[in-house]
Write an enzyme that holds these catalytic residues in place. Structure first.
Site, PDB file in Angstrom:
ATOM      1  N   THR A   1      43.581  28.791  41.190  1.00 35.39           N
ATOM      2  CA  THR A   1      44.468  29.439  40.250  1.00 35.39           C
ATOM      3  C   THR A   1      43.709  29.845  39.024  1.00 35.39           C
ATOM      4  OG1 THR A   1      46.409  28.199  40.887  1.00 35.39           O
ATOM      5  CG2 THR A   1      46.521  29.324  38.809  1.00 35.39           C
TER       6      THR A   1
ATOM      7  N   ALA B   1      37.521  36.428  39.528  1.00 36.14           N
ATOM      8  CA  ALA B   1      37.562  36.317  40.989  1.00 36.14           C
ATOM      9  C   ALA B   1      36.173  36.468  41.601  1.00 36.14           C
ATOM     10  CB  ALA B   1      38.514  37.355  41.569  1.00 36.14           C
TER      11      ALA B   1
ATOM     12  N   CYS C   1      34.551  32.684  40.362  1.00 37.65           N
ATOM     13  CA  CYS C   1      35.193  31.425  40.750  1.00 37.65           C
ATOM     14  C   CYS C   1      35.607  31.462  42.222  1.00 37.65           C
ATOM     15  CB  CYS C   1      36.418  31.169  39.862  1.00 37.65           C
ATOM     16  SG  CYS C   1      37.322  29.671  40.302  1.00 37.65           S
TER      17      CYS C   1
ATOM     18  N   THR D   1      39.454  31.457  43.079  1.00 36.09           N
ATOM     19  CA  THR D   1      40.256  32.551  42.532  1.00 36.09           C
ATOM     20  C   THR D   1      40.040  33.783  43.396  1.00 36.09           C
ATOM     21  OG1 THR D   1      39.993  31.682  40.289  1.00 36.09           O
ATOM     22  CG2 THR D   1      40.626  33.989  40.473  1.00 36.09           C
TER      23      THR D   1
END
Length: 185
Positions: free
Chosen positions: A12, A168, A171, A174
């Site tokens: 998240t 994104a 990570c 993500t």
């Protein structure tokens, strides 16, 4: 050793950007269990309308815990219509004092288009200093990217989308499948 047998849910990134009279809240869609992506299309940003007052909330952490907190926030907002800060402080009090709530593992970003707040797992209510805030596993990456993009003339939604794309890329918890909600006062 217990962590190896019961890997935690990860993932998240939630980002909020306030600019030009509106706030944009964006969240990715990935839910991971250990090294496995369980779902790529989760909706972690929600629009609430308690008492007819629009609020957008994004959550990170345990989904069940986050939904528990969102339900309680809605009740606090119904008791204090149009008073987001007051409702969040009341929720934070409950979060700190209640034995059950103290163990919830979630964080929230909430906004009514004017006020922008972060509710932490420790029961804190924080107002960001730079019109940008982020939570979750990729939160620091998204926050850094968004703060850099605030120096441009880009609108809030474009800043949020670009910053989330950067998060994104960095990570592993993500993804680029975004839910984006806009709200203005």
């Amino acid at each position: 050793m217990a962590e190896d047998r019961f890997p935690g849910w990860h993932g998240t990134t939630i980002l909020a950007v306030r600019r030009g009279g509106e706030v944009v809240v964006a969240g990715d869609g990935q839910v991971s269990l250990g090294q496995t992506v369980i779902k790529g299309t989760a909706r972690k940003v929600r629009r609430l309308s308690p008492g007819g007052h629009e609020v957008v909330a994004g959550f990170a952490g345990s989904t069940a815990d986050a939904f528990t907190l969102l339900e309680r926030l809605e009740k606090k907002l119904e008791a204090a219509p149009g008073q987001l800060a007051r409702a969040c402080v009341e929720l934070a009090k409950d979060w700190r004092m209640d034995k059950y709530l103290r163990n919830l593992e979630a964080m929230l970003i909430v906004t009514d288009g004017e006020t922008l707040l972060v509710l932490t797992g420790a029961g804190d209510v924080l107002e960001p200093e730079h019109d940008v805030t982020a939570i979750g596993s990729g939160g620091n990456f998204a926050l850094a990217a968004a703060r850099g993009l605030m120096a441009t003339d880009l609108p809030a939604e474009e800043i949020a989308r670009k910053a989330m794309a950067i998060a994104a890329d960095i990570c592993v918890y993500t993804n680029g499948n975004l839910t984006v909600e806009r709200i203005s006062k």
